[in-house]
Design an enzyme around this catalytic site. Structure first.
Site, PDB file in Angstrom:
ATOM      1  N   GLY A  42       0.831  -1.211   0.000  1.00 56.17           N
ATOM      2  CA  GLY A  42       0.000   0.000   0.000  1.00 56.17           C
ATOM      3  C   GLY A  42       0.859   1.253   0.000  1.00 56.17           C
ATOM      4  O   GLY A  42       2.075   1.188   0.204  1.00 56.17           O
ATOM      5  N   VAL A  60      -0.625  -7.127  10.362  1.00 59.53           N
ATOM      6  CA  VAL A  60      -1.683  -7.931  10.988  1.00 59.53           C
ATOM      7  C   VAL A  60      -1.231  -9.351  11.326  1.00 59.53           C
ATOM      8  O   VAL A  60      -2.014 -10.105  11.907  1.00 59.53           O
ATOM      9  CB  VAL A  60      -2.979  -7.966  10.131  1.00 59.53           C
ATOM     10  CG1 VAL A  60      -3.564  -6.574   9.978  1.00 59.53           C
ATOM     11  CG2 VAL A  60      -2.746  -8.637   8.780  1.00 59.53           C
ATOM     12  N   ASN A 103      -5.927 -12.956  13.666  1.00 59.21           N
ATOM     13  CA  ASN A 103      -5.843 -11.784  14.566  1.00 59.21           C
ATOM     14  C   ASN A 103      -7.014 -10.828  14.370  1.00 59.21           C
ATOM     15  O   ASN A 103      -7.558 -10.287  15.339  1.00 59.21           O
ATOM     16  CB  ASN A 103      -4.524 -11.036  14.321  1.00 59.21           C
ATOM     17  CG  ASN A 103      -3.335 -11.803  14.895  1.00 59.21           C
ATOM     18  OD1 ASN A 103      -3.460 -12.450  15.944  1.00 59.21           O
ATOM     19  ND2 ASN A 103      -2.204 -11.755  14.217  1.00 59.21           N
ATOM     20  N   TYR A 149      -0.633 -17.814  -1.605  1.00 65.52           N
ATOM     21  CA  TYR A 149      -1.798 -16.940  -1.708  1.00 65.52           C
ATOM     22  C   TYR A 149      -3.087 -17.770  -1.725  1.00 65.52           C
ATOM     23  O   TYR A 149      -3.966 -17.592  -0.876  1.00 65.52           O
ATOM     24  CB  TYR A 149      -1.684 -16.108  -2.987  1.00 65.52           C
ATOM     25  CG  TYR A 149      -2.782 -15.094  -3.188  1.00 65.52           C
ATOM     26  CD1 TYR A 149      -2.844 -13.935  -2.420  1.00 65.52           C
ATOM     27  CD2 TYR A 149      -3.741 -15.282  -4.181  1.00 65.52           C
ATOM     28  CE1 TYR A 149      -3.846 -12.987  -2.628  1.00 65.52           C
ATOM     29  CE2 TYR A 149      -4.741 -14.342  -4.399  1.00 65.52           C
ATOM     30  CZ  TYR A 149      -4.793 -13.200  -3.617  1.00 65.52           C
ATOM     31  OH  TYR A 149      -5.786 -12.279  -3.827  1.00 65.52           O
TER      32      TYR A 149
HETATM   33  P1  NAD Z   1      -3.036  -4.464  -2.637  1.00 66.07           P
HETATM   34  O1  NAD Z   1      -1.764  -5.231  -2.604  1.00 66.07           O
HETATM   35  O2  NAD Z   1      -3.103  -3.244  -3.477  1.00 66.07           O
HETATM   36  O3  NAD Z   1      -3.490  -4.052  -1.167  1.00 66.07           O
HETATM   37  C1  NAD Z   1      -3.243  -4.867  -0.050  1.00 66.07           C
HETATM   38  C2  NAD Z   1      -3.037  -3.937   1.136  1.00 66.07           C
HETATM   39  O4  NAD Z   1      -2.829  -4.758   2.303  1.00 66.07           O
HETATM   40  C3  NAD Z   1      -1.820  -3.041   0.998  1.00 66.07           C
HETATM   41  O5  NAD Z   1      -2.104  -1.748   1.455  1.00 66.07           O
HETATM   42  C4  NAD Z   1      -0.778  -3.733   1.879  1.00 66.07           C
HETATM   43  O6  NAD Z   1       0.197  -2.835   2.363  1.00 66.07           O
HETATM   44  C5  NAD Z   1      -1.637  -4.310   2.971  1.00 66.07           C
HETATM   45  N1  NAD Z   1      -1.045  -5.490   3.627  1.00 66.07           N
HETATM   46  C6  NAD Z   1      -0.564  -6.603   3.051  1.00 66.07           C
HETATM   47  N2  NAD Z   1      -0.114  -7.465   3.989  1.00 66.07           N
HETATM   48  C7  NAD Z   1      -0.330  -6.862   5.188  1.00 66.07           C
HETATM   49  C8  NAD Z   1      -0.076  -7.224   6.531  1.00 66.07           C
HETATM   50  N3  NAD Z   1       0.496  -8.414   6.843  1.00 66.07           N
HETATM   51  N4  NAD Z   1      -0.433  -6.375   7.517  1.00 66.07           N
HETATM   52  C9  NAD Z   1      -1.029  -5.178   7.227  1.00 66.07           C
HETATM   53  N5  NAD Z   1      -1.267  -4.771   5.969  1.00 66.07           N
HETATM   54  C10 NAD Z   1      -0.926  -5.614   4.963  1.00 66.07           C
HETATM   55  O7  NAD Z   1      -4.178  -5.496  -3.075  1.00 66.07           O
HETATM   56  P2  NAD Z   1      -5.682  -5.179  -3.514  1.00 66.07           P
HETATM   57  O8  NAD Z   1      -5.796  -5.389  -4.965  1.00 66.07           O
HETATM   58  O9  NAD Z   1      -6.117  -3.914  -2.924  1.00 66.07           O
HETATM   59  O10 NAD Z   1      -6.423  -6.391  -2.796  1.00 66.07           O
HETATM   60  C11 NAD Z   1      -7.012  -6.221  -1.520  1.00 66.07           C
HETATM   61  C12 NAD Z   1      -7.579  -7.545  -1.054  1.00 66.07           C
HETATM   62  O11 NAD Z   1      -8.532  -8.035  -2.007  1.00 66.07           O
HETATM   63  C13 NAD Z   1      -6.527  -8.626  -0.860  1.00 66.07           C
HETATM   64  O12 NAD Z   1      -6.822  -9.352   0.294  1.00 66.07           O
HETATM   65  C14 NAD Z   1      -6.700  -9.495  -2.080  1.00 66.07           C
HETATM   66  O13 NAD Z   1      -6.377 -10.827  -1.814  1.00 66.07           O
HETATM   67  C15 NAD Z   1      -8.190  -9.339  -2.407  1.00 66.07           C
HETATM   68  N6  NAD Z   1      -8.419  -9.535  -3.840  1.00 66.07           N
HETATM   69  C16 NAD Z   1      -8.131  -8.550  -4.737  1.00 66.07           C
HETATM   70  C17 NAD Z   1      -8.341  -8.768  -6.092  1.00 66.07           C
HETATM   71  C18 NAD Z   1      -8.062  -7.710  -7.128  1.00 66.07           C
HETATM   72  O14 NAD Z   1      -8.284  -7.953  -8.326  1.00 66.07           O
HETATM   73  N7  NAD Z   1      -7.603  -6.527  -6.754  1.00 66.07           N
HETATM   74  C19 NAD Z   1      -8.816 -10.009  -6.535  1.00 66.07           C
HETATM   75  C20 NAD Z   1      -9.071 -10.985  -5.581  1.00 66.07           C
HETATM   76  C21 NAD Z   1      -8.875 -10.744  -4.243  1.00 66.07           C
END
Ligand code: NAD
Length: 332
Positions: A42, A60, A103, A149
């Site tokens: 992020g 987290v 958590n 994942y």
């Molecule tokens: P992204 O990588 O842009 O955002 C993930 C966010 O989580 C980031 O801000 C990152 O810093 C934070 N993060 C990661 N691990 C962390 C941790 N251990 N502790 C605290 N913060 C943590 O991804 P996105 O595209 O925004 O996806 C968000 C969620 O939606 C994810 O869980 C992903 O699996 C799910 N998802 C997204 C898509 C898509 O197409 N964007 C598809 C399927 C699932």
């Protein structure tokens, strides 16, 4: 003046691509929001500004800080979503999904909060049926490089079902299919952001394999509307629901569409198909329609046109995309 009755919503992963759109929608609906994020993928820049928004830097995989206080609703989006990023540190990805969900569930339970999980179509692996309904158990390679994942998200879903059975938690799960829109990182390897960036830079578009693998791309405003509805409505405890577009397109046709809309000649830079890359992706959306009254509204061509029209293609989230996606009422 802060609205005393505003819900407090904790958004873990709220600084990421989907999270920052969700946070804007929640703020627009009048909620008080706390982003919990480690900033592993992020970004701090471009986060919404509001006196109803707090940002807590926290990983987290460790228990949530007590200072977060009471909460009404917890969204768990804290996990890298792009294959390039989630494979960069697979152990941390797995821990983010599994320890992180554990958590956040513990926090939600202690707070008496509702819980919404951002799961993924990747729980279906490389499916042998299409479209994929929620009842499809999946075809995932536990030993492959995507397993951190895919299997992490599957374990998180299993944990949620147990928390519901054992502790009666009100938890809901969205299985999110490929989502695109402004605010994506150009360097995270996801197809739409990559093609848009390459087309705008006059570079060839990198297509994996023969490009016949399919995906269904959902605009982020539609996805956020679904996530907000999933968190807001009463009586949905235990729901697992696909959210995404069922308008399936091959990656090669996506490249053609981006080039056509950008007004550039299509040039392809062929690349190897990644290991365990799913051949097809298309959600069965019956449950989303019936339980949430949800449907996709933004055609892919319109979403691409909008991204290609902005100077950097995908980095900025425009204010008009933070429109109030849902009415302010609760429990509808
Ligand atoms: P992204 O990588 O842009 O955002 C993930 C966010 O989580 C980031 O801000 C990152 O810093 C934070 N993060 C990661 N691990 C962390 C941790 N251990 N502790 C605290 N913060 C943590 O991804 P996105 O595209 O925004 O996806 C968000 C969620 O939606 C994810 O869980 C992903 O699996 C799910 N998802 C997204 C898509 C898509 O197409 N964007 C598809 C399927 C699932």
């Amino acid at each position: 003046m802060m609205d005393e009755r505003a819900r407090h919503v904790v958004v873990a992963g709220g600084a990421g691509f989907l999270g920052r759109h969700l946070v804007r929608a929640l703020l627009a609906a009048g909620d008080r929001v706390t982003i919990v994020d480690s900033f592993v993928t992020g970004r701090r820049d471009g986060l919404a500004r509001s006196n109803r928004l707090d940002v807590v830097e926290h990983d987290v995989i460790r228990p949530l800080p007590e200072s977060l206080g009471p909460a009404d609703l917890v969204y768990n989006l804290a996990c890298p979503a792009s294959p390039v990023q989630y494979q960069a540190d697979p152990l941390h990805t797995w821990r983010s999904s599994v320890y992180g969900t554990d958590n956040l569930l513990a926090f939600a339970r202690a707070a008496g909060a509702r819980f919404v999980q951002a799961s993924t179509s990747e729980v279906y692996g490389d499916p042998d049926i299409s479209p994929q309904p929620e009842s499809y158990p999946g075809r995932v390679n536990v030993a492959g490089p995507r397993a951190c994942y895919d299997e992490g998200k599957r374990a998180a879903e299993a944990l949620i079902h147990d928390m519901i059975r054992v502790h009666g938690l009100d938890a809901r799960t969205a299985r999110i299919f490929n989502t695109y829109g402004p605010g994506m990182r150009a360097d995270d390897g996801r197809a739409v952001a990559t093609f848009v960036g390459q087309a705008l830079a006059g570079q060839p578009l990198s297509v994996f394999g023969d490009g016949r693998q399919t995906r269904s791309f959902c605009h982020v405003t539609d996805m956020v509307r679904g996530l907000v509805a999933l968190g807001m409505r009463d009586g949905l405890g235990g729901l697992v629901v696909n959210l995404g577009s069922d308008d399936e397109i091959s990656i090669l046709d996506l490249a053609r569409m981006v080039a056509r809309i950008a007004g550039v000649e299509l040039k392809i830079a062929p690349a190897d198909l990644p290991v365990d890359d799913p051949k097809q992706r298309r959600p069965d959306l019956t449950r989303a329609r019936e339980a949430l009254g949800w449907a996709v509204t933004v055609p892919l061509a319109d979403g691409l046109r909008e991204m290609l029209a902005s100077p950097k293609g995908h980095t900025a989230i425009r204010t008009r995309q933070a429109f109030a996606l849902v009415p302010r009422s609760r429990g509808q």
